[in-house]
Design a protein around this motif. Sequence first.
Motif, mmCIF file in Angstrom:
data_model
loop_
_atom_site.group_PDB
_atom_site.id
_atom_site.type_symbol
_atom_site.label_atom_id
_atom_site.label_comp_id
_atom_site.label_asym_id
_atom_site.label_seq_id
_atom_site.Cartn_x
_atom_site.Cartn_y
_atom_site.Cartn_z
ATOM 1 N N GLN A 172 0.807 -1.217 0.000
ATOM 2 C CA GLN A 172 0.000 0.000 0.000
ATOM 3 C C GLN A 172 0.842 1.270 0.000
ATOM 4 O OE1 GLN A 172 -2.709 0.135 3.307
ATOM 5 N NE2 GLN A 172 -3.538 2.148 2.776
ATOM 6 N N ALA A 173 1.920 1.294 0.798
ATOM 7 C CA ALA A 173 2.682 2.539 0.963
ATOM 8 C C ALA A 173 4.171 2.242 1.185
ATOM 9 C CB ALA A 173 2.126 3.341 2.133
ATOM 10 N N PRO A 174 4.845 1.692 0.172
ATOM 11 C CA PRO A 174 6.266 1.350 0.363
ATOM 12 C C PRO A 174 7.144 2.558 0.667
ATOM 13 C CG PRO A 174 5.643 1.239 -1.958
ATOM 14 C CD PRO A 174 4.368 1.379 -1.178
ATOM 15 N N GLU A 175 6.799 3.725 0.087
ATOM 16 C CA GLU A 175 7.612 4.925 0.313
ATOM 17 C C GLU A 175 7.454 5.439 1.743
ATOM 18 O OE1 GLU A 175 3.551 6.117 -0.498
ATOM 19 O OE2 GLU A 175 4.896 4.702 -1.476
ATOM 20 N N TRP A 176 6.353 5.113 2.389
ATOM 21 C CA TRP A 176 6.142 5.457 3.800
ATOM 22 C C TRP A 176 6.814 4.425 4.702
ATOM 23 C CZ3 TRP A 176 3.604 2.712 7.686
ATOM 24 C CH2 TRP A 176 3.303 3.418 8.856
ATOM 25 N N LEU A 177 6.637 3.166 4.384
ATOM 26 C CA LEU A 177 7.102 2.090 5.255
ATOM 27 C C LEU A 177 8.617 2.130 5.455
ATOM 28 C CD1 LEU A 177 6.134 -0.425 6.834
ATOM 29 C CD2 LEU A 177 6.612 -1.777 4.782
ATOM 30 N N ILE A 178 9.342 2.521 4.426
ATOM 31 C CA ILE A 178 10.805 2.472 4.494
ATOM 32 C C ILE A 178 11.363 3.442 5.536
ATOM 33 C CG2 ILE A 178 11.343 4.220 2.737
ATOM 34 C CD1 ILE A 178 13.411 2.215 1.646
ATOM 35 N N HIS A 179 10.569 4.446 5.930
ATOM 36 C CA HIS A 179 11.017 5.421 6.928
ATOM 37 C C HIS A 179 10.584 5.067 8.347
ATOM 38 C CE1 HIS A 179 12.692 8.301 4.106
ATOM 39 N NE2 HIS A 179 11.604 8.194 3.364
ATOM 40 N N GLN A 180 9.936 3.921 8.536
ATOM 41 C CA GLN A 180 9.364 3.581 9.844
ATOM 42 C C GLN A 180 10.279 2.666 10.648
ATOM 43 O OE1 GLN A 180 6.616 5.380 10.536
ATOM 44 N NE2 GLN A 180 7.020 6.126 8.455
ATOM 45 N N ARG A 181 10.954 3.224 11.618
ATOM 46 C CA ARG A 181 11.795 2.405 12.499
ATOM 47 C C ARG A 181 10.964 1.401 13.293
ATOM 48 N NH1 ARG A 181 16.565 6.348 14.960
ATOM 49 N NH2 ARG A 181 17.526 6.825 12.934
ATOM 50 N N TYR A 182 9.747 1.779 13.581
ATOM 51 C CA TYR A 182 8.829 0.880 14.280
ATOM 52 C C TYR A 182 8.651 -0.407 13.481
ATOM 53 C CZ TYR A 182 4.445 -0.334 16.788
ATOM 54 O OH TYR A 182 3.461 -0.948 17.529
ATOM 55 N N ALA A 183 8.467 -0.285 12.165
ATOM 56 C CA ALA A 183 8.324 -1.464 11.315
ATOM 57 C C ALA A 183 9.590 -2.312 11.352
ATOM 58 C CB ALA A 183 8.009 -1.042 9.883
ATOM 59 N N ARG A 184 10.735 -1.658 11.342
ATOM 60 C CA ARG A 184 12.007 -2.377 11.417
ATOM 61 C C ARG A 184 12.120 -3.147 12.736
ATOM 62 N NH1 ARG A 184 16.574 1.675 10.480
ATOM 63 N NH2 ARG A 184 15.280 1.945 8.621
ATOM 64 N N ASP A 185 11.677 -2.506 13.828
ATOM 65 C CA ASP A 185 11.716 -3.178 15.129
ATOM 66 C C ASP A 185 10.807 -4.408 15.140
ATOM 67 O OD1 ASP A 185 13.453 -1.263 16.031
ATOM 68 O OD2 ASP A 185 11.929 -0.085 17.082
ATOM 69 N N ILE A 186 9.638 -4.292 14.523
ATOM 70 C CA ILE A 186 8.697 -5.414 14.505
ATOM 71 C C ILE A 186 9.284 -6.592 13.734
ATOM 72 C CG2 ILE A 186 6.442 -6.214 13.680
ATOM 73 C CD1 ILE A 186 5.460 -3.296 14.110
ATOM 74 N N ILE A 187 9.785 -6.327 12.535
ATOM 75 C CA ILE A 187 10.319 -7.434 11.730
ATOM 76 C C ILE A 187 11.569 -8.018 12.385
ATOM 77 C CG2 ILE A 187 11.749 -6.025 10.176
ATOM 78 C CD1 ILE A 187 9.637 -9.045 9.149
ATOM 79 N N SER A 188 12.360 -7.171 13.051
ATOM 80 C CA SER A 188 13.551 -7.682 13.753
ATOM 81 C C SER A 188 13.158 -8.614 14.894
ATOM 82 C CB SER A 188 14.374 -6.515 14.301
ATOM 83 O OG SER A 188 14.902 -5.734 13.248
ATOM 84 N N SER A 189 12.090 -8.245 15.620
ATOM 85 C CA SER A 189 11.659 -9.103 16.733
ATOM 86 C C SER A 189 11.149 -10.442 16.219
ATOM 87 C CB SER A 189 10.571 -8.396 17.550
ATOM 88 O OG SER A 189 9.348 -8.316 16.835
ATOM 89 N N ILE A 190 10.482 -10.437 15.068
ATOM 90 C CA ILE A 190 9.994 -11.696 14.491
ATOM 91 C C ILE A 190 11.159 -12.558 14.034
ATOM 92 C CG2 ILE A 190 8.664 -12.689 12.589
ATOM 93 C CD1 ILE A 190 6.786 -10.274 12.767
ATOM 94 N N ILE A 191 12.138 -11.937 13.392
ATOM 95 C CA ILE A 191 13.307 -12.683 12.910
ATOM 96 C C ILE A 191 14.063 -13.319 14.071
ATOM 97 C CG2 ILE A 191 15.601 -12.392 11.876
ATOM 98 C CD1 ILE A 191 14.325 -10.320 9.988
ATOM 99 N N GLU A 192 14.196 -12.574 15.169
ATOM 100 C CA GLU A 192 14.900 -13.093 16.343
ATOM 101 C C GLU A 192 14.248 -14.364 16.869
ATOM 102 O OE1 GLU A 192 15.408 -10.431 19.580
ATOM 103 O OE2 GLU A 192 16.734 -9.086 18.470
ATOM 104 N N ARG A 193 12.939 -14.383 16.840
ATOM 105 C CA ARG A 193 12.221 -15.509 17.431
ATOM 106 C C ARG A 193 12.042 -16.661 16.454
ATOM 107 N NH1 ARG A 193 7.607 -11.482 19.904
ATOM 108 N NH2 ARG A 193 8.822 -10.646 21.631
ATOM 109 N N ARG A 194 11.908 -16.313 15.162
ATOM 110 C CA ARG A 194 11.621 -17.352 14.176
ATOM 111 C C ARG A 194 12.879 -18.069 13.683
ATOM 112 N NH1 ARG A 194 7.008 -17.749 10.930
ATOM 113 N NH2 ARG A 194 8.284 -19.269 9.827
ATOM 114 N N ARG A 195 13.987 -17.327 13.592
ATOM 115 C CA ARG A 195 15.255 -17.864 13.079
ATOM 116 C C ARG A 195 15.187 -18.229 11.601
ATOM 117 N NH1 ARG A 195 18.791 -16.084 16.813
ATOM 118 N NH2 ARG A 195 18.082 -16.598 18.903
ATOM 119 N N THR A 196 14.275 -19.119 11.240
ATOM 120 C CA THR A 196 14.133 -19.499 9.834
ATOM 121 C C THR A 196 13.263 -18.473 9.130
ATOM 122 O OG1 THR A 196 14.287 -21.841 10.405
ATOM 123 C CG2 THR A 196 13.369 -21.293 8.239
ATOM 124 N N LEU A 197 13.778 -17.878 8.050
ATOM 125 C CA LEU A 197 13.067 -16.813 7.376
ATOM 126 C C LEU A 197 12.310 -17.335 6.161
ATOM 127 C CD1 LEU A 197 15.704 -13.926 7.365
ATOM 128 C CD2 LEU A 197 14.176 -14.690 9.181
#
Length: 232
Positions: free
Chosen positions: A200-225
């Motif tokens: 929907q809004a890739p140009e907005w999402l790329i500036h969101q540190r909050y989004a980066r934190d969310i995906i980082s927390s998922i990666i930490e827990r999931r390990r397998t991407l």
Amino acid sequence: MLNATAWMLNMTRQFDDAWTAARLALDAAPDLPESMAAVSMMTWCLLRQGQAGEAGTLAAQWATGRNPGFSRATTGELAAYGKMLLYVANAMTTDNQPGEAQDALSLARAAAARIGRDVPCNASTTMRFGPATVMVITAESASLTWQPDKVLAIADRARGLVAGIEPAQQLRHRLDVAGAHASLRQYAEGIAVLRELQAQAPEWLIHQRYARDIISSIIERRRTLTPEMREL
């Protein structure tokens, strides 16, 4: 134009210039709604830099000192006042002052009920205020205080109403939903929301540190991407 410039500079983390533009907008503001818009930009600038105490003080001063009064205020004045109260609530929640945050939310809820619908706050930004906006800010406060179940419950109730709020607020609310899913270990649901935002809004999402934190927390827990997680 100065308010719109301050908004874009805040979004792209150019905070010194954003503050300057907002100060100039405040000096040029012809009425209460436009003054409140400029102060909102200043408050947001402080919040994005982690200065919650200063942001709360600034927003509270304006909300208290420029209260237009429910009985005599125009819709625009009441919307501008209510929006400032939401900035107070956000700053006080971030600054770990839950009582003051809840007081501000209660006043904002009353102002929203008086208006009855979500309306523009001013002529120079996309900011809106009303019952649906108060609902998503209440969800944001729940997110900031680690209450993911409450975030999802509010999001479910607000589902049919969010079309009436400002576009950026809609997107930010969806990040709260993604974060709540991630906190509850509902990783597939969280990734699905982030993918929707990416489309929907890739140009907005790329500036969101909050989004980066969310995906980082998922990666930490999931390990397998998954391929979707790698793309995000």
